[in-house]
Design a protein around this motif. Structure first.
Motif, short mmCIF file in Angstrom:
data_model
loop_
_atom_site.label_atom_id
_atom_site.label_comp_id
_atom_site.label_asym_id
_atom_site.label_seq_id
_atom_site.Cartn_x
_atom_site.Cartn_y
_atom_site.Cartn_z
N THR A 1 0.68 -11.72 2.87
CA THR A 1 1.32 -10.46 3.25
C THR A 1 2.48 -10.20 2.30
OG1 THR A 1 0.76 -10.71 5.59
CG2 THR A 1 2.56 -9.21 5.06
N THR B 1 -1.49 -6.72 3.84
CA THR B 1 -2.03 -8.08 3.91
C THR B 1 -3.41 -8.12 3.27
OG1 THR B 1 -0.82 -8.51 5.96
CG2 THR B 1 -2.67 -9.97 5.46
N ALA C 1 -1.02 -9.72 9.61
CA ALA C 1 0.18 -9.92 8.79
C ALA C 1 0.87 -11.25 9.07
CB ALA C 1 1.15 -8.77 8.99
N LEU D 1 4.38 -2.98 4.63
CA LEU D 1 3.69 -4.25 4.39
C LEU D 1 2.19 -4.06 4.25
CD1 LEU D 1 2.29 -5.20 7.31
CD2 LEU D 1 4.65 -5.75 7.85
N PRO E 1 -3.10 -4.69 9.93
CA PRO E 1 -1.72 -5.13 10.19
C PRO E 1 -1.62 -6.28 11.19
CG PRO E 1 -2.17 -3.00 11.22
CD PRO E 1 -3.32 -3.28 10.31
N SER F 1 7.04 -7.63 11.56
CA SER F 1 7.27 -6.23 11.23
C SER F 1 8.68 -5.74 11.59
CB SER F 1 6.24 -5.35 11.93
OG SER F 1 6.31 -5.52 13.33
N SER G 1 5.62 -7.49 1.68
CA SER G 1 6.38 -6.44 2.35
C SER G 1 7.58 -6.04 1.49
CB SER G 1 6.85 -6.91 3.73
OG SER G 1 7.69 -8.04 3.62
N ASN H 1 0.37 0.67 8.19
CA ASN H 1 0.97 -0.09 7.10
C ASN H 1 2.49 -0.02 7.03
OD1 ASN H 1 1.19 2.53 6.32
ND2 ASN H 1 -0.12 2.37 4.53
#
Length: 434
Positions: free
Chosen positions: A70, A28, A420, A26, A417, A424, A72, A9
């Motif tokens: 998502t 999701t 997402a 982040l 992830p 990232s 973040s 994460n």
């Protein structure tokens, strides 16, 4: 030297002197839509987004119709940003609804711990110093009367709750936050059969929240066939329509005060007793009454069209032919028909609908391939076809654009992830609708 470390994460990039400022956290989530059985129409308080009546609904399986969001957060972000269906929403950080969801969920934040080491990666107080980037998309038409905003805001709040490690101070608190984004979103915070209690006894509206009446396993035979008559944005938004109805419709006020409270009880009792006859009848009657209040609004609001009305006629003919209620229609603020039925009648109902609302040859028309194959093989009773033809409906290609076949399902589900929508490394949207 640039070094990257990855957990489920968070993605962290450091130059060897990093103090956590470059870390992107982040989460999701996939969240479902819900279709109301007893409708909510009209706000008691616009600032608090509370309703003039209670309501209830069935949450649909998010593997068929959903919003994927998502959320973040990072010290490196310079402002809050939001992308919907791949397009950035300008000035999103100033949106009252978006702001309420972010700020109220962050208020419930707690320390975030690394899932691998158990070490605290973000303290509770540190969240207030981070901006958020959010990307969300729907797997079904937006603003077409299929409760896309319910799925969207439920996904937003659920994703933020996972991101901030939010902890409710009372049962249903997150649903009160989702409600501030979109009223019906509070019901999408739970799976199965859900009620939205109107509240009204508290000045802060914390009593206007969703409650699960029964989960999706309680009545597993329930199915929904959705006929997408239009995938275009509706002419009159729900928010505008409600305001006009509250201001001009005397019928709406009577409905909310006198009729709906008893209907909510009847419908929820039918949920618990798995009584489709009672459930089907009260659902259809309430859909009809909701649209009657739209007609009583000045100027009148027309959400259904002639195709919608023909579906209603065929459903009634089908039930009369069967000698029982096998299908129940309901229409939210749009022309698209949601037909509830039981698993044992779903193929027959599907065959009947495709007989009178045929598809373009060679075009994928039904969401579920197995169901579509069963429907294609099913032979309708000749007498049923004959009485349906008497409604005047002439089978016409493309009157219905698409059909979804689904069932009741759970509330928001956390995804890995790899699902997402936010990059990232950059914190930017990665979803491309094409």
């Amino acid at each position: 030297k640039i070094v990257s470390t990855m957990s489920s994460n968070k993605i962290k990039f450091t130059d060897g002197n990093d103090d956590g400022q470059q870390t992107i956290h982040l989460e999701t989530v996939r969240a479902p839509t819900n279709i109301a059985c007893i409708k909510y129409w009209g706000k008691a308080s616009i600032p608090l987004n509370t309703p003039i009546n209670s309501s209830n609904s069935i949450t649909l399986d998010s593997s068929d119709l959903c919003a994927i969001t998502t959320a973040s957060a990072s010290h490196k972000f310079t402002k809050d940003r939001l992308w919907l269906n791949g397009v950035e929403v300008q000035n999103a950080s100033q949106s009252k609804r978006f702001r309420a969801c972010v700020d109220e969920t962050r208020r419930l934040a707690s320390d975030r711990k690394d899932p691998l080491t158990g070490e605290i990666s973000v303290t509770k107080d540190e969240w207030t110093h981070m901006h958020v980037h959010v990307s969300s998309y729907n797997t079904f038409p937006t603003a077409a009367g299929l409760a896309s905003s319910a799925a969207g805001y439920a996904a937003l709040v659920a994703a933020l709750a996972h991101l901030f490690c939010a902890k409710e101070t009372f049962r249903g608190e997150l649903s009160t936050i989702a409600r501030q984004g979109s009223g019906s979103a509070c019901r999408s915070m739970y799976g199965g059969f859900v009620a939205w209690r109107m509240g009204g006894d508290r000045d802060d509206a914390k009593d206007s929240l969703a409650e699960q009446v029964a989960d999706e396993e309680h009545w597993p035979e329930i199915r929904a066939l959705i006929l997408v008559v239009s995938d275009e944005k509706k002419d009159t938004s729900s928010t505008t329509g409600m305001s006009t109805s509250v201001a001009t419709s005397d019928y709406l006020a009577h409905r909310a005060k006198v009729i709906v409270p008893e209907r909510v009880k009847i419908c929820e009792k039918a949920f618990l007793e798995r009584d489709f006859e009672v459930f089907g009848k009260i659902t259809m009657r309430d859909s009809n009454q909701f649209h009657s209040t739209c007609l009583d609004t000045y100027p009148p609001i027309f959400y259904m069209n002639d195709i919608s009305k023909s579906v209603i006629s065929i459903v009634h003919v089908y039930n009369d032919w069967a000698g029982e209620i096998r299908a129940a229609y309901t229409f939210d603020a749009g022309p698209n028909a949601v037909l509830y039925t039981l698993e044992k009648y779903s193929v027959e109902l599907g065959a009947l609908m495709i007989r009178f609302y045929p598809s373009v040859v060679g075009k994928k028309y039904v969401s579920n391939d197995v169901f579509a194959a069963e429907v294609a093989k099913f032979e309708l009773d000749a007498e049923l076809v004959k009485v349906a033809e008497k409604t005047g409906r002439i089978p016409t290609v493309n009157d219905v654009k698409y059909m979804y076949f689904t069932k009741s399902g759970p509330g928001p589900v956390k995804l890995g992830p790899e699902m997402a929508n936010i990059d990232s490394k950059t914190g930017l949207n990665t979803y491309n609708p094409s």
